[in-house]
Scaffold this motif. Structure first.
Motif, mmCIF file in Angstrom:
data_model
loop_
_atom_site.group_PDB
_atom_site.id
_atom_site.type_symbol
_atom_site.label_atom_id
_atom_site.label_comp_id
_atom_site.label_asym_id
_atom_site.label_seq_id
_atom_site.Cartn_x
_atom_site.Cartn_y
_atom_site.Cartn_z
ATOM 1 N N GLY A 258 -18.316 15.391 -9.381
ATOM 2 C CA GLY A 258 -17.550 15.330 -10.857
ATOM 3 C C GLY A 258 -16.199 15.879 -10.500
ATOM 4 N N LEU A 259 -16.198 16.649 -9.399
ATOM 5 C CA LEU A 259 -14.665 17.538 -9.324
ATOM 6 C C LEU A 259 -13.765 16.532 -8.666
ATOM 7 N N LEU A 260 -14.401 15.690 -7.888
ATOM 8 C CA LEU A 260 -13.659 14.924 -7.106
ATOM 9 C C LEU A 260 -13.296 13.566 -7.734
ATOM 10 N N ALA A 261 -14.320 13.185 -8.631
ATOM 11 C CA ALA A 261 -14.255 11.896 -9.375
ATOM 12 C C ALA A 261 -12.900 12.211 -10.413
ATOM 13 N N ALA A 262 -12.989 13.349 -10.955
ATOM 14 C CA ALA A 262 -12.106 13.649 -12.222
ATOM 15 C C ALA A 262 -10.532 13.737 -11.612
ATOM 16 N N GLU A 263 -10.452 13.602 -10.328
ATOM 17 C CA GLU A 263 -9.131 13.481 -9.493
ATOM 18 C C GLU A 263 -8.734 12.024 -9.354
ATOM 19 N N LYS A 264 -9.716 11.123 -9.529
ATOM 20 C CA LYS A 264 -9.468 9.620 -9.373
ATOM 21 C C LYS A 264 -8.705 9.438 -8.167
ATOM 22 N N PRO A 265 -9.470 9.744 -7.023
ATOM 23 C CA PRO A 265 -8.576 9.746 -5.678
ATOM 24 C C PRO A 265 -8.399 8.416 -5.089
ATOM 25 N N ASP A 266 -7.343 8.004 -4.760
ATOM 26 C CA ASP A 266 -7.077 6.807 -3.641
ATOM 27 C C ASP A 266 -7.599 6.972 -2.381
ATOM 28 N N VAL A 267 -7.347 8.407 -2.051
ATOM 29 C CA VAL A 267 -7.708 8.667 -0.610
ATOM 30 C C VAL A 267 -8.281 10.072 -0.543
ATOM 31 N N VAL A 268 -9.376 10.277 0.281
ATOM 32 C CA VAL A 268 -9.524 11.686 0.423
ATOM 33 C C VAL A 268 -9.749 11.943 1.908
ATOM 34 N N LEU A 269 -9.268 13.232 1.980
ATOM 35 C CA LEU A 269 -9.282 13.575 3.689
ATOM 36 C C LEU A 269 -10.324 14.793 3.609
ATOM 37 N N ALA A 270 -11.149 14.788 4.748
ATOM 38 C CA ALA A 270 -12.252 15.625 4.794
ATOM 39 C C ALA A 270 -12.299 16.254 6.286
ATOM 40 N N HIS A 271 -13.035 17.496 6.154
ATOM 41 C CA HIS A 271 -13.211 18.075 7.689
ATOM 42 C C HIS A 271 -14.243 17.332 8.253
ATOM 43 N N TRP A 272 -13.814 17.198 9.817
ATOM 44 C CA TRP A 272 -14.888 16.314 10.659
ATOM 45 C C TRP A 272 -16.016 17.264 10.757
ATOM 46 N N PRO A 273 -17.317 16.670 10.605
ATOM 47 C CA PRO A 273 -18.562 17.381 10.338
ATOM 48 C C PRO A 273 -18.894 18.189 11.432
ATOM 49 N N VAL A 274 -18.770 17.816 12.940
ATOM 50 C CA VAL A 274 -19.127 18.693 13.894
ATOM 51 C C VAL A 274 -18.171 19.891 13.825
ATOM 52 N N ALA B 245 0.895 -1.066 -0.055
ATOM 53 C CA ALA B 245 0.013 -0.074 -0.174
ATOM 54 C C ALA B 245 1.084 1.236 -0.003
ATOM 55 N N LYS B 246 2.017 1.341 0.686
ATOM 56 C CA LYS B 246 2.855 2.283 0.732
ATOM 57 C C LYS B 246 3.722 2.536 -0.362
ATOM 58 N N GLN B 247 3.875 1.465 -1.233
ATOM 59 C CA GLN B 247 4.833 1.632 -2.407
ATOM 60 C C GLN B 247 3.959 2.070 -3.637
ATOM 61 N N ARG B 248 2.696 1.568 -3.862
ATOM 62 C CA ARG B 248 1.808 1.918 -4.701
ATOM 63 C C ARG B 248 1.584 3.277 -4.830
ATOM 64 N N LYS B 249 1.810 4.154 -5.965
ATOM 65 C CA LYS B 249 1.670 5.665 -5.903
ATOM 66 C C LYS B 249 -0.123 6.052 -5.705
ATOM 67 N N LEU B 250 -0.113 6.732 -4.747
ATOM 68 C CA LEU B 250 -1.600 7.017 -4.488
ATOM 69 C C LEU B 250 -1.687 8.419 -4.712
ATOM 70 N N ARG B 251 -2.916 8.725 -5.421
ATOM 71 C CA ARG B 251 -3.672 10.179 -5.478
ATOM 72 C C ARG B 251 -4.346 10.591 -4.357
ATOM 73 N N VAL B 252 -3.688 11.624 -3.726
ATOM 74 C CA VAL B 252 -4.586 12.135 -2.514
ATOM 75 C C VAL B 252 -5.258 13.284 -2.682
ATOM 76 N N VAL B 253 -6.392 13.330 -2.299
ATOM 77 C CA VAL B 253 -7.201 14.651 -2.322
ATOM 78 C C VAL B 253 -7.403 15.249 -0.781
ATOM 79 N N VAL B 254 -6.803 16.350 -0.242
ATOM 80 C CA VAL B 254 -7.300 16.883 0.807
ATOM 81 C C VAL B 254 -8.468 18.122 0.667
ATOM 82 N N THR B 255 -9.656 17.988 1.082
ATOM 83 C CA THR B 255 -10.510 18.643 0.826
ATOM 84 C C THR B 255 -10.794 19.730 2.131
ATOM 85 N N GLY B 256 -10.988 21.155 1.843
ATOM 86 C CA GLY B 256 -11.016 22.052 3.011
ATOM 87 C C GLY B 256 -11.787 23.162 2.586
ATOM 88 N N GLY B 257 -12.649 23.765 3.469
ATOM 89 C CA GLY B 257 -13.482 24.903 3.376
ATOM 90 C C GLY B 257 -12.762 26.140 2.760
#
Ligand SMILES: [Zn+2]
Length: 234
Positions: free
Chosen positions: A113-129, A17-29
């Motif tokens: 659509g925006l997120l799918a276009a990035e073909k992410p392997d991992v998405v990091l998101a704000h905690w909702p509370v 998992a660490k060796q495979r090249k990942l596409r990471v998207v960090v979302t933020g307000g």
């Protein structure tokens, strides 16, 4: 055929998992949120050869929606681009307005659509509370996209400006950022218009505390969605 123990098998799977090249998207307000919440983790992903996108819901503009959202705040956009340059990440803007976040059927589809276009392997998101409605909005948009895209990529929540923004956050995963904290700090200070002396001091308290919990000098903490694929943090 050589026999390997279960322990060896597990560690080789983690290594894969660490060796495979990942596409990471960090979302933020806003410009700065991904850097403050996950800057040390972003630097660790990049160091390991992975690709990182910081996806901001808005450009930190003032006076929206009267102002043209696409134009945004030149200062905030320049700061975000500089922060991404320091972290070797790519900036993407979702085009909503600061303080006027909209979550409706159309925005769900647009964001997916925006997120799918990035073909992410991992998405990091704000905690909702969270005390800020823009943070809550993008948390919902990201979560809905993950559900609608079949829960195929990793989905983790992060914390930011605890007390003021994030509340009731109980981590499941930690990333040691002791070696990358200086780069995180530089990326946060790139947002010079956003009182980094005040906000970085708070975030630094949080990473020290998460470090105490996890046995490191500094750590960033995450909540992995219970149905998300795991082993995707650096
Ligand atoms: Zn924010």
């Amino acid at each position: 055929m050589a026999w390997i123990s279960r322990r060896q098998f597990v560690s080789s799977a983690a290594l894969f998992a660490k060796q495979r090249k990942l596409r990471v998207v960090v979302t933020g307000g806003h410009p700065g949120d991904p850097e403050y919440g996950c800057g040390g983790t972003v630097a660790r992903y990049v160091d390991a050869g992975h690709e990182v996108v910081l996806l901001y819901l808005n450009r930190g503009e003032k006076g929206c929606p009267e102002q043209d959202a696409a134009k945004g705040s030149a200062v905030r956009v320049a700061e975000a681009r500089r922060a991404c340059e320091l972290l070797k990440a790519r900036a993407v803007f979702a085009g909503q307005c600061d303080g006027y976040a909209v979550v409706d059927r159309e925005r769900y589809e647009e964001f997916r659509g925006l997120l799918a276009a990035e073909k992410p392997d991992v998405v990091l998101a704000h905690w909702p509370v969270d005390g800020h409605r823009d943070h809550r909005a993008i948390s919902m948009l990201a979560y809905d996209a993950w559900l609608k895209l079949g829960k195929k990529f990793g989905f983790y929540y992060y914390e930011v400006s605890d007390g003021e923004d994030t509340l009731m956050f109980a981590p499941t995963d930690y990333v040691d950022i002791s070696q990358t904290e200086a780069r995180k700090k530089a990326a946060c200070y790139a947002h010079a218009s956003q009182a980094p002396d005040k906000f970085y001091a708070l975030q630094s308290q949080v990473t020290r505390f998460r470090g105490v919990e996890s046995g490191h000098a500094h750590a960033e903490a995450f909540v992995r969605h219970v149905q998300s694929p795991g082993n995707l943090l650096p």
